[in-house]
Structure formats: structure tokens, C-alpha cells
Design a protein around this motif. Structure first.
Motif, PDB file in Angstrom:
ATOM      1  N   ASP A  46      58.196 -23.700 -66.792  1.00 53.33           N
ATOM      2  CA  ASP A  46      59.658 -23.345 -66.921  1.00 53.33           C
ATOM      3  C   ASP A  46      60.056 -24.226 -68.071  1.00 53.33           C
ATOM      4  N   ALA A  47      60.954 -23.834 -68.291  1.00 52.43           N
ATOM      5  CA  ALA A  47      61.638 -24.581 -70.271  1.00 52.43           C
ATOM      6  C   ALA A  47      62.024 -25.666 -69.975  1.00 52.43           C
ATOM      7  N   ASP A  48      62.431 -26.260 -68.235  1.00 51.06           N
ATOM      8  CA  ASP A  48      62.511 -27.566 -68.072  1.00 51.06           C
ATOM      9  C   ASP A  48      61.635 -28.638 -68.486  1.00 51.06           C
ATOM     10  N   ARG A  49      59.941 -28.177 -68.406  1.00 50.34           N
ATOM     11  CA  ARG A  49      58.991 -29.172 -68.445  1.00 50.34           C
ATOM     12  C   ARG A  49      58.220 -28.529 -69.101  1.00 50.34           C
ATOM     13  N   ILE A  50      58.732 -27.429 -70.109  1.00 47.63           N
ATOM     14  CA  ILE A  50      57.986 -27.231 -71.841  1.00 47.63           C
ATOM     15  C   ILE A  50      58.949 -28.377 -72.472  1.00 47.63           C
ATOM     16  N   ASN A  51      60.870 -28.583 -72.618  1.00 46.34           N
ATOM     17  CA  ASN A  51      61.449 -29.281 -72.551  1.00 46.34           C
ATOM     18  C   ASN A  51      61.327 -30.755 -73.014  1.00 46.34           C
ATOM     19  N   ALA A  52      60.723 -30.555 -71.710  1.00 46.29           N
ATOM     20  CA  ALA A  52      60.294 -31.802 -71.422  1.00 46.29           C
ATOM     21  C   ALA A  52      58.983 -32.426 -72.219  1.00 46.29           C
ATOM     22  N   ALA A  53      58.121 -32.049 -72.054  1.00 49.97           N
ATOM     23  CA  ALA A  53      56.635 -32.375 -73.031  1.00 49.97           C
ATOM     24  C   ALA A  53      57.319 -31.816 -74.258  1.00 49.97           C
ATOM     25  N   ILE A  54      58.709 -31.128 -74.906  1.00 52.85           N
ATOM     26  CA  ILE A  54      58.411 -31.588 -76.433  1.00 52.85           C
ATOM     27  C   ILE A  54      59.165 -32.963 -76.208  1.00 52.85           C
ATOM     28  N   ASP A  55      60.683 -33.436 -76.033  1.00 50.91           N
ATOM     29  CA  ASP A  55      60.513 -34.684 -75.717  1.00 50.91           C
ATOM     30  C   ASP A  55      59.409 -35.606 -75.906  1.00 50.91           C
ATOM     31  N   LEU A  56      58.784 -35.344 -75.713  1.00 58.53           N
ATOM     32  CA  LEU A  56      57.744 -36.544 -75.466  1.00 58.53           C
ATOM     33  C   LEU A  56      56.841 -36.693 -76.685  1.00 58.53           C
ATOM     34  N   GLY A  57      57.509 -35.114 -77.679  1.00 59.44           N
ATOM     35  CA  GLY A  57      56.521 -35.016 -78.535  1.00 59.44           C
ATOM     36  C   GLY A  57      55.528 -34.363 -78.588  1.00 59.44           C
ATOM     37  N   ILE A  58      55.113 -33.111 -77.911  1.00 58.33           N
ATOM     38  CA  ILE A  58      54.701 -32.336 -77.887  1.00 58.33           C
ATOM     39  C   ILE A  58      55.198 -31.237 -79.211  1.00 58.33           C
TER      40      ILE A  58
END
Ligand code: PLP
Length: 238
Positions: A46-58
């Protein structure tokens, strides 16, 4: 709130482990750490988890299905993030995806290449693509056969609405490390052979191979981009 920070901690731990393994594999094979990029495979996530990964540098994400990607896209923080289509693409979906991702990794026929070329020209863009190779010769899998690759590349070289940047593969599921390395090595050899042919308008820079269970072996054999889903986000819930 608690849920969110838990997700982020798990993702962060998984990501650190993947980066450690990537760096070790690069060191072992005498490659520089920035020779290999990590693409996070976000199908069913889901989008929340994808955004969390993006926050971490993905910085690279890959989706399999056009519909799923377009449905989630508006909820994603895609600033500075490159998006890739990595799943099989049908000709009738081409129009929806061209211009909406930075790269299409799953081109395996002249028909699809031609459709991407046509749509790209209409939009006044050039779409970067990879050609998907069925390196294991598996009946049920998409991808061009190794024998048909050169011919496909030659035909694609006439399309100026696409830019072929390299190759992608999903190898058969193998369990022994030696078997995994052997199939990736075969793929790398094919990549080098095609590069040496210097076909017009065809670049061989990217070799997209390696998933959660075999990315270390893929890097040891020359991958430039690994596509990791479950080792980052956990088992997928369909
Ligand atoms: C699902 C998928 C991946 C990632 O698979 P994992 O084993 O979860 O890492 C990579 N590439 C393609 C084409 C996929 O469909």
C-alpha cells in the motif's frame, strides 16, 4: 502512530540488511557499490508503506500491473523517485503507461515495442526500455528467447520513440547457489555479446536481474539493478 513507526523500523532494518548484502557482493566481485541500484518492488504494497520506504531513501520503485500502479500513484511521494514497469505489458495497456513511468523493463516483442514507440512519439517523448529475456527457456514465462534476442534488438533499433538501455530477466527458481550463479552468468554473457554487436540506437548499460532470493548471486554475476520485493516489504498478501 505506533503502527506507523513499527512499519518504518522493520523497513529500515530490512533495508540496512539488503544494503549490507549488496555492498558485500560488490566488494567480493571487485565492483564499486554504486554500480548496482536497488529497485523496490511495490506490487500489492500500500501507498503508506511505499512512502515510508521512499522516506528511508528508496529512489527506484517497480510495479507489475499498469492498473495497480495508476491507482496508487497519486498517493505516492514521487519527487526524485524513478518508477519502472516490470510486469508483462499487453499492447492494449501501452497507451495508459507510456509517459507515466520512467522505464518499461518488460518489452519482449516487436508488437509491444512498436506500440510504445508510437505512443511515445505522440507525446513527443522517448521512452527508456529494457528487453526482457526468458533466460531459462521456460514455457509459461514471458520474455524473448536468447536465440531471438538479436533479431528483436535489430528491429527495435529502427524505433526512435524508444531507447533500449539494456536487458531484464526473471530466471527459473533455483535453490543451489551454484545453479543461480550459472544462469545469471549465462545472462551476463548474452548481455556482453549484444553489447559487442554495437547495434544502432541500442545501449547495453543496464542488466536488471536479481530478486529477494538471489540478488547476491545476481550482483556477483554482473547485475546493475536488483528488483527486491518481499525481502524489503515482507511476504506479499494477495
Ligand atoms: C515480484 C517481482 C520481483 C520481486 O520479487 P521478490 O522475490 O519479492 O523480491 C522482481 N521482479 C519481478 C518482475 C517481479 O514480478
Amino acid at each position: 502512530m505506533m503502527e506507523k513507526s513499527f512499519i518504518k523500523q522493520t523497513l529500515s532494518d530490512n533495508l540496512n540488511l539488503i544494503f549490507d548484502n549488496m555492498h558485500r557482493a560488490c566488494a567480493m566481485s571487485g565492483r564499486s557499490a554504486d554500480d548496482v541500484r536497488l529497485l523496490a518492488v511495490t506490487k500489492t504494497v500500500d501507498a503508506d508503506r511505499i512512502n515510508a520506504a521512499i522516506d528511508l531513501g528508496i529512489r527506484q520503485i517497480g510495479e507489475n500491473r499498469v492498473q495497480e500502479f495508476l491507482g496508487k500513484r497519486d498517493a505516492l511521494n514521487l519527487v526524485d523517485v524513478q518508477t519502472h514497469l516490470i510486469g508483462h505489458l499487453q499492447t492494449n495497456k501501452v497507451r495508459q503507461i507510456v509517459g507515466n513511468v520512467q522505464m518499461i523493463q518488460s518489452v519482449d516483442s516487436v508488437r509491444v515495442a512498436q506500440a510504445i514507440d508510437r505512443c511515445s512519439k505522440e507525446l513527443g517523448i522517448v521512452t527508456p526500455v529494457l528487453v526482457e529475456v526468458n533466460i531459462g527457456g521456460e514455457e509459461a514465462k514471458s520474455g524473448i528467447s536468447p536465440d531471438g534476442l538479436e533479431d528483436l534488438l535489430c528491429r527495435m533499433s529502427a524505433f526512435d520513440g524508444i531507447h533500449v538501455c539494456g536487458l531484464m530477466t526473471v530466471p527459473p527458481i533455483l535453490h543451489l547457489e551454484s545453479e543461480k550463479r550459472k544462469i545469471f552468468s549465462k545472462m551476463y554473457q548474452l548481455f556482453v555479446d549484444m553489447r559487442d554487436k554495437n547495434i544502432d540506437n541500442i545501449d547495453m548499460k543496464e542488466l536488471s536481474m536479481g530478486m529477494s532470493d538471489d540478488y547476491v548471486e545476481a550482483i556477483l554475476e554482473g547485475s546493475t539493478m536488483i528488483r527486491v520485493g518481499s525481502a524489503l516489504f515482507g511476504q506479499r498478501q494477495y
